[in-house]
Design a protein around this motif. Structure first.
Motif, short mmCIF file in Angstrom:
data_model
loop_
_atom_site.label_atom_id
_atom_site.label_comp_id
_atom_site.label_asym_id
_atom_site.label_seq_id
_atom_site.Cartn_x
_atom_site.Cartn_y
_atom_site.Cartn_z
N LYS A 87 37.78 25.59 -13.67
CA LYS A 87 37.57 27.01 -13.94
C LYS A 87 37.79 27.29 -15.43
CE LYS A 87 38.91 31.58 -12.17
NZ LYS A 87 37.59 31.85 -11.60
N GLU A 95 30.77 27.87 -10.02
CA GLU A 95 32.12 28.40 -9.83
C GLU A 95 33.03 27.33 -9.26
OE1 GLU A 95 34.75 31.90 -9.46
OE2 GLU A 95 32.65 32.03 -9.94
N LYS A 144 37.00 34.51 -18.71
CA LYS A 144 35.76 34.93 -18.08
C LYS A 144 34.62 34.99 -19.07
CE LYS A 144 37.95 37.70 -14.42
NZ LYS A 144 38.07 39.05 -13.82
#
Length: 634
Positions: free
Chosen positions: A617, A237, A621
């Motif tokens: 990032k 992450e 998702k």
């Protein structure tokens, strides 16, 4: 249009390859190593490298096949020009002698390259084609070598070396260090980045083993070139809008080691299982592409963990790491007197680790960390960076901002003494070392380009210019990282030639396919040799490194084939396949996301490892991101 049939080897559901849980202890993945082995003594009076050769008489080149682009075919000889003179028909424009130097504006970063420290572009975001890189000009006529600012073992005020921690190892476990005599007259551990076995390999199992003109290739053809997935390291992450550095990966006979977040993790090179974890004070920021014969590499990292968004620490720590068991042999801290100063690259030559930083350089002994030398500043000069391997080459910058002058210097790696200096034309503000033996460097001469280098120069053993090679922007495709001098990928030097990939172009056929070639230029004449290896329909390939006289090349996956590593015979350019990844779409997508040409790519002994240097990032998702992928041929 009917789609091609799907290959039968789709991976199991839940991700490409065999599903794996993230290895404990973090995540952990290459570089274009120099073209020949390291750590050997220089060969005096060797006519293969460095000495000017009589150019062949002009010949009328054969025309390319009808309807095909003129990539790689010999060009008609041109009358020699004095270095620094614009080509015929080209007006005297930006950067040529007589025109004032222009202030440097920070370029937009090419895809996969590192932006200025603390201002990185989010990983995977590509700037528009034609992003500005660096201006410059052609080099001046060669001059006699003059003493440079490098050399001397006395510490200057520019860089203070502080021993932060030493894990003293007087005798390396496992029988000691392999030594060879280098040009400095010191006993040095041999260095290799040619492959896991350092260039020592057996005969090819199945023919395919035609040897190149500069020695035999050592990579074996596996009994089956079909590779299986050995590793897939999920990305950790990353805070939104931040970019983390995990730069550094190394491959030996037994270990694949990859930098993760605040650590380095060693894996079994065959099955990808974790073997050791080495915690670090902070994120990595530089690493040696070389590994000594005894399995030692060097890494630089920040002096603390990032605690909040944008809170980047100073890159001031250097360590040598034994890749066999993950031991930290020594650590030193470089205090450069400025919070903005940072280590930007590391390289190994002989038994010397040379560190290039934003405030100059320094050198250390590889096994114990003893400070060896530091360039003595003079005439407002400082070493911009170093390239290692068989020899140690420095790029030195002198003068005030906006009026910088660059020099290419061959150094004694043990003492830092300058053997010769080649002055780069005033007005050039960038120089990239492509090879250290023979010494080959490049520069981006044009005002605005998207190329790594547009001009390449070969230098002989006395420090004199041999030849200039032009790589016009838009015709060739390779990458050179900014802010460092030894980080060009997609280029290889061997057989007294420069191997370079062309830009993709129409592949013919149905009019929709794209292809490219690997061609070569003579380092003696600067002219195309006529060597040519085709990627094939709807394909792209580029050099990874030399394997003896052969060229190891990477070929992108197509709709019905996986990515491949092939060996190109240096004499005939005949292709021999060494490894092919699964053809499943999910595998191809994961490989593509690694951007192999711009990131870390290592191959040796039937093993292919890909790794990222920067992570951010994911945009979605649903995106599955990896920090490293591994493939092993059967």
């Amino acid at each position: 249009m009917t789609q091609p049939p799907q290959p039968p080897n789709e991976p199991p559901q839940g991700g490409f390859g065999a599903p794996q849980d993230p290895p404990p202890g973090g995540f952990g993945a290459p570089q274009d190593p120099p073209p020949v082995g390291f750590g050997k003594a220089p060969e005096p009076n060797n006519p293969s490298y460095g000495y000017p050769q009589t150019p062949p008489p002009p010949q009328t080149p054969p025309p390319p096949p009808q309807g095909q682009p003129n990539y790689g075919y010999p060009q008609a000889p041109q009358a020699p020009q004095a270095p620094g003179t614009p080509p015929p028909g080209q007006p005297q424009g930006y950067g040529y002698p007589g025109q004032p130097a222009q202030p440097y504006n920070q370029p937009t970063q090419p895809y996969g390259q590192q932006a200025p420290y603390g201002q990185q572009t989010p990983y995977g975001q590509q700037p528009p084609y034609g992003a500005y890189q660096q201006p410059g000009t052609m080099p001046m006529a060669p001059q006699a070598g003059v003493p440079g600012g490098s050399g001397g073992s006395k510490l200057s005020g520019q860089m203070k070396i502080i021993i932060a921690a030493v894990v003293a190892i007087a005798v390396i476990a496992g029988g000691g260090v392999l030594y060879a005599v280098n040009s400095g007259g010191k006993d040095d551990p041999e260095v290799s980045s040619a492959g896991p076995d350092g260039g020592k390999g057996g005969e090819d199992k199945k023919g395919g083993g035609e040897q190149g003109p500069s020695g035999p290739g050592t990579e074996k053809v596996p009994s089956s070139t079909n590779a299986t997935v050995s590793m897939q390291l999920p990305q950790p992450e990353v805070p939104k809008d931040d970019v983390w550095s995990i730069k550094g990966s190394w491959l030996t006979d037994d270990i694949y080691a990859k930098a993760g977040v605040n650590e380095i993790v060693g894996y079994n090179a065959t099955d990808g299982k974790e073997k050791w974890t080495l915690p670090l004070a902070g994120q990595t920021c530089a690493s040696s592409r070389e590994v000594t014969k005894d399995g030692i590499a060097a890494v630089a990292y920040e002096d603390g963990k990032r605690t909040k968004k944008g809170d980047h620490k100073t890159c001031s720590q250097i360590s040598a790491v034994d890749l066999k068991d993950g031991r930290k042999l020594w650590t030193e801290t470089i205090d450069e007197g400025s919070a903005d100063a940072r280590i930007e690259e590391l390289t190994i030559s002989g038994s010397t680790v040379a560190a290039g930083s934003s405030a100059g350089g320094a050198a250390f002994e590889i096994t114990k960390g003893k400070h060896l030398w530091e360039p003595t500043p003079g005439d407002k000069c400082q070493d911009e960076g170093y390239a290692g391997g068989e020899q140690l080459v420095a790029v030195q910058k002198c003068g005030d901002y906006g009026d910088e002058k660059l020099k290419i210097q061959l150094l004694n790696s043990a003492t830092g003494d300058v053997k010769w200096t080649y002055p780069v034309t005033p007005g050039i503000d960038n120089a990239k070392i492509i090879s250290t033996r023979p010494v080959v460097y490049g520069q981006d001469t044009q005002e605005i380009t998207a190329s790594g280098v547009t001009d390449v120069f070969s230098i002989d053993d006395k420090g004199d210019l041999r030849a200039k090679i032009s790589l016009p922007d838009g015709k060739y495709d390779h990458d050179c990282e900014v802010n460092v001098v030894y980080a060009c990928t997609g280029l290889a030097v061997g057989n007294d030639k420069l191997y370079v990939p062309t830009r993709q172009h129409d592949g013919g056929g149905d009019g929709y396919s794209q292809t490219n070639e690997i061609i070569s230029f003579s380092l003696a004449t600067g002219k195309s040799t006529g060597d040519r290896a085709d990627a094939g329909g709807d394909g792209e390939m580029f050099p990874i490194r030399m394997d003896g006289g052969n060229i190891l090349a990477y070929k992108d996956a197509t709709y019905d084939k996986g990515a491949q590593v092939v060996s190109l015979n240096g004499k005939t350019m005949k292709e021999t396949k060494l490894l092919e990844t699964p053809a499943a779409e999910s595998v191809g997508g994961a490989i593509s996301s690694m951007v192999p040409k711009s990131n870390e790519l290592l191959y040796g002994n039937g093993k292919l490892y890909l790794g990222k240097e920067l992570i951010s990032k994911p945009y979605s998702k649903d995106d599955k991101e990896y920090t490293a992928l591994g493939f092993v041929a059967q």
